[in-house]
Scaffold this active site. Structure first.
Site, short mmCIF file in Angstrom:
data_model
loop_
_atom_site.label_atom_id
_atom_site.label_comp_id
_atom_site.label_asym_id
_atom_site.label_seq_id
_atom_site.Cartn_x
_atom_site.Cartn_y
_atom_site.Cartn_z
N HIS A 409 19.96 -16.21 27.28
CA HIS A 409 18.52 -16.24 27.03
C HIS A 409 18.14 -15.84 25.61
CE1 HIS A 409 16.85 -17.02 31.08
NE2 HIS A 409 17.91 -16.37 31.53
N LYS A 601 2.15 -12.90 25.98
CA LYS A 601 3.61 -12.82 26.06
C LYS A 601 4.02 -11.44 25.56
CE LYS A 601 3.93 -16.59 23.63
NZ LYS A 601 4.89 -17.39 24.33
N ARG A 602 5.28 -11.11 25.76
CA ARG A 602 5.80 -9.84 25.27
C ARG A 602 5.52 -9.71 23.77
NH1 ARG A 602 11.22 -8.97 23.78
NH2 ARG A 602 11.65 -11.05 24.61
N LYS A 607 7.71 -13.39 17.94
CA LYS A 607 6.69 -14.20 18.63
C LYS A 607 5.42 -14.32 17.79
CE LYS A 607 8.53 -13.01 23.19
NZ LYS A 607 8.90 -14.34 23.74
N THR A 712 8.47 -19.92 28.98
CA THR A 712 8.02 -20.58 30.22
C THR A 712 6.50 -20.55 30.33
OG1 THR A 712 8.37 -18.49 31.42
CG2 THR A 712 10.12 -20.14 31.56
N LYS A 716 3.46 -23.27 31.86
CA LYS A 716 2.36 -22.97 32.78
C LYS A 716 1.03 -23.42 32.19
CE LYS A 716 5.06 -18.93 33.94
NZ LYS A 716 5.26 -17.51 33.59
#
Length: 896
Positions: A409, A601-602, A607, A712, A716
């Site tokens: 991952h 998100k985290r 990110k 992911t 969504k």
């Protein structure tokens, strides 16, 4: 009622006469000879007679079931139960029906001697269970009607459920989606995880800072779990290894140390439109002995409870802080408890077969490692086979390497898990011996392929020799697995060409790609029921839920004005729900006519939530400098952030502080009014996501190219008709291909250019490297416009002085350009809606059903086994087992 729910109508289960007596039943607890087990010594016909019908699903039966649990399970009276008690009673009622299907499923898999996939993950972010169960059982409307007569609204009871705190982010949510698809597609399967008492943490925001609070999600119990008092295994830590001779063979015996027990708690996971219901089995640590009575009698009351506390600490919190040696040891204990209990359980189930043939183990067992956290399962199975089952080393190793598979991952080398050899030697001495054995066997093959190539040996070795010796868990996972997969095309290619290049060169056929997916049951049918209803109406059925490719048929409707209006109306209703939720949870009023721009998100530097909030400041400055006439042409934005920062991740927590400091200024600046709002949504979780995602119009997935494995949440969002603003990273690359470049906003440095851009950053003066727009933003932060706080300057300094490792400055100007394209399109509501529709109906590739089918066919070699539906009124059947014609005739005779 749909055909899939017909078994809920009091269908009878019949006995089968065997040997002149009806005492042998097709139920595992009755130890039926037909399953290769001992016949029960007692006459169970009366028990069978009392258990011979399913729970009813008519309105009265559902109401009776609910009030039965109110009085007898919860011990409440008709005058003394609240909305929460009603939720609990409803959940127990639904669970009763799940358990029927759950028992059928396990019975049928055993009868068919099915090969099973065992999915091991340290996280399972399953979300609320009630709505998902009712949707998959096709009982949502029936229970809604039953509850209305009792004075309750089903949707209000949904909100009484607490999210199980069993995960942190995408890793755990992916695992949950996979379980839903495994059940729905009828694959024999089991999920294994840990029953955390507190989960990771509950995120609070105080004075703009993240504050971690215990998330005691079990405070009011968990009606969905089944405590398995009879399923528990001994787990050993510490101790020593002694060598013994057994018939001329030297064997190792692990003794001493301390032992605890791992107890199983099962959560039934129902499939959609099927009888199949599988298990998520979670392990909780318990003491091997409950109480030190001798210490208690001598007055040492704390010591009397010490062993219990030490045992229960192990499964208390997800991801304990590993910045200390004690934290590292606790985290390793968690990982070993998961794999030891799970492997003992898997071996026990395998040994129930009629004929014990260890060579058949890989034909009946496939184990999937979700990242490296469960990597010790490879070592544990080898230990069981060699030390307990007494197989020779090579035979045992052949079995192990045919049974395991590993999902990676991350592409970040620093994120690859490693454990210090001294810690493993202390905690798991026998396992360290076995790791050295595995490494020896593997490096012999490396030496044969690359004679005297010490560079290859060093890179491929499971043990890292430099400095303090460490065990590379990714290397162990690759060496011990049959297949290794990445989770997006670009991610898998990066694995092959960067961090696992040497492994790929040695075993190219071992590597596969399996692009992630998400379940449409949870993320469309549950989260966005109005959109699901639109699909049902236009397509004429709900078959798209099981075959999302059917949504392609809607392409012709994108030019239909009525279809577009219906879609826009659904989006507006979802935005209204979101506005109310934000007002309640964050005390901010959003302009419902603004563009809802979401990044959830985290919180992590790669990110790039930092780039997003820096742009928000830039946008704010543009609005402030605009004339009243110019402001009329500015598209209103509501920019919403959500996500948790790891407790020890200082820079991520500073980003949260910056977001909240900027929000305080912008949201209270009456000069700009509703043109711009900023919200940080605390404690982002699955149930919040089910409100946020359907309302989103633009979603940002802007990681530096080459850093995000897949993602992911992007899947969504597009399933719910949202446009993506993103880089060509992770699954964005495949989303771009699927929806069409004209329907997505792509910007930023591409992966092949990242290294060159980093080199440019390190060799360029910051005043020349950063665009003027961004330098202006830096200046406003430095000048205290968003608060005189040194931490805000520190977060800017983290990228300012030739350390912009995630290329915020390099990509910022292109990001502004992409944001302008967003504004231009949003001024054309119909065009925006059409592109949003294309995203939704072209998202079929990103269903987890597709992903699981690929795993099953290309990695696990697994066949679906559908539990037979209960027969119609004429030919009844034993629950979970289809009867032959002669057996049906016997059953009729017995019944009458």
């Amino acid at each position: 009622m749909d055909q899939k729910a017909t078994y809920r109508t009091s269908t009878r289960r019949s006995t089968v006469q065997v040997g002149g007596s009806p005492s042998n039943m097709y139920r595992p607890e009755y130890q039926v000879e037909q399953f290769g087990l001992q016949a029960s010594p007692r006459d169970t016909s009366k028990i069978w007679e009392l258990m011979d019908s399913y729970q009813g699903s008519d309105k009265l039966a559902l109401q009776q079931s609910i009030v039965h649990h109110v009085e007898y399970t919860l011990a409440r009276t008709r005058f003394d139960f609240s909305k929460f008690h009603s939720y609990q009673a409803l959940s127990h009622s639904v669970r009763d029906r799940l358990i029927e299907a759950f028992n059928d499923t396990n019975l049928h898999f055993h009868q068919m001697d099915a090969k099973r996939i065992y999915y091991l993950s340290l996280e399972f972010l399953i979300g609320r269970c009630l709505q998902n169960a009712l949707v998959n059982l096709d009982l949502e409307d029936d229970y809604r009607e039953a509850l209305m007569d009792l004075g309750y609204k089903l949707e209000e009871l949904y909100d009484e459920e607490v999210d199980p705190a069993l995960g942190n982010g995408g890793l755990g949510r992916l695992a949950a989606c996979f379980l839903d698809s495994l059940a729905t597609l009828n694959y024999p399967s089991f999920g294994y995880g840990i029953r955390y008492t507190y989960g990771i943490f509950k995120q609070l925001i105080k004075d703009g800072y993240q504050v971690e609070s215990p998330d005691f999600w079990l405070n009011h119990g968990n009606p969905w779990e089944i405590e398995r008092l009879d399923v528990q295994y001994q787990i050993r830590f510490y101790g020593f290894v002694k060598k013994v001779w057994d018939h001329g063979v030297e064997r190792s015996v692990w003794e001493g140390g301390e032992t605890i027990m791992a107890r199983a708690y099962d959560t039934p996971i129902p499939g959609y439109n099927t009888q199949n219901t599988i298990a998520l089995r979670l392990w909780k640590s318990h003491p091997a002995s409950e109480f030190d009575f001798s210490s208690f009698n001598t007055g040492d009351y704390f010591k009397a409870l010490e062993q219990r506390q030490k045992a229960e600490y192990i499964t208390s919190v997800l991801y304990p802080n590993d910045s200390t040696e004690a934290g590292k040891e606790l985290r390793l204990k968690q990982q070993y408890l998961l794999v030891s209990a799970s492997m003992q359980d898997i071996v026990r189930r395998f040994k129930r077969r009629k004929v014990l043939d260890w060579n058949a183990f890989p034909q009946k067992v496939a184990v999937q490692l979700n990242d490296t956290h469960p990597a010790l399962a490879i070592v544990e199975l080898l230990r069981i086979l060699i030390d307990i089952e007494q197989l020779d080393n090579m035979s045992a190793w052949q079995i192990v390497t045919k049974s395991f598979n590993y999902t990676n991952h991350t592409v970040l080398p620093e994120a690859l898990e490693k454990w210090g050899v001294p810690l493993i030697e202390k905690l798991l001495p026998r396992h360290l011996e076995i790791i050295y054995l595995i490494n020896f066997l593997f490096l012999e093959k490396v030496q044969q392929k690359y004679p005297n190539n010490w560079g290859k040996l060093s890179a491929l070795s499971i043990v890292e020799e430099e400095g303090t010796k460490k065990v590379r868990m990714a290397n162990l996972s690759i060496v011990g697995s049959k297949f290794v997969n990445g989770v997006a095309k670009i991610h898998t290619e990066l694995l092959k060409t960067t961090i696992f290049k040497e492994f790929f060169e040695m075993h190219p056929n071992k590597f596969q790609n399996k692009t992630n997916g998400v379940t449409p049951r949870r993320w469309v049918r549950c989260a966005n029921p109005a959109l699901a209803a639109l699909y049902d109406r236009v397509l004429g059925s709900d078959k798209w839920v099981l075959d999302m490719e059917q949504l392609k048929q809607l392409e012709s409707h994108v030019s239909d004005p009525q279809f577009v209006r219906d879609f826009q109306m659904i989006k507006m209703e979802n935005k209204e729900r979101f506005v109310h939720w934000i007002r309640k949870t964050c005390q901010v009023d959003l302009n419902i006519d603004s563009l809802f721009d979401i990044q959830v998100k985290r919180i992590h530097e790669y990110k790039r939530q930092l780039m997003n909030i820096l742009y928000v400041i830039y946008r704010y400055l543009i609005i402030k400098e605009s004339s009243p006439e110019e402001r009329k042409r500015i598209v209103p934005r509501s920019v919403c952030f959500g996500g948790k920062a790891a407790p020890g991740y200082v820079n991520a927590k500073r980003v949260i502080k910056l977001i909240n400091s900027v929000a305080d200024v912008i949201n209270n600046d009456h000069q700009i009014g509703d043109l711009l709002k900023v919200v940080f949504m605390p404690n982002y979780n699955v149930s919040n996501a089910q409100i946020i995602i359907p309302a989103a119009e633009l979603s940002q997935h802007i990681s530096t190219a080459g850093t995000e494995a897949s993602g992911t949440s992007n899947m969504k969002f597009i399933m719910n008709g949202c446009l993506i603003l993103g880089t060509l990273d992770g699954a964005n690359v495949e989303i771009d291909e699927a929806v069409g470049r004209e329907n997505i906003f792509i910007f930023g440095t591409q992966v092949e250019d990242v290294d060159n851009m980093k080199e440019k950053m390190r060799n360029t003066d910051p005043h020349e490297y950063f665009p003027q727009e961004l330098l202006k933003v830096f200046g406003e932060i430095d000048n205290g416009r968003f608060g005189h706080n040194e931490e805000l300057k520190w977060i800017v300094d983290s990228i300012r002085y030739k350390n912009d490792n995630y290329l915020v400055g390099q990509d910022f100007k292109d990001y502004i350009k992409a944001q302008q394209q967003v504004d231009d399109l949003y001024r054309q509501p119909n065009e925006w809606a059409k592109k949003s529709i294309y995203n939704a109906i072209r998202s079929y590739k990103f269903s987890s059903d597709r992903t699981i089918q690929e795993y099953a066919e290309e990695i696990w070699q697994l066949k679906p086994i559908k539990v037979p539906e209960p027969a119609a009124q004429k030919h009844e059947r034993v629950k979970g087992v289809a009867l032959s014609k002669s057996q049906q005739e016997m059953a009729e005779k017995i019944k009458h």
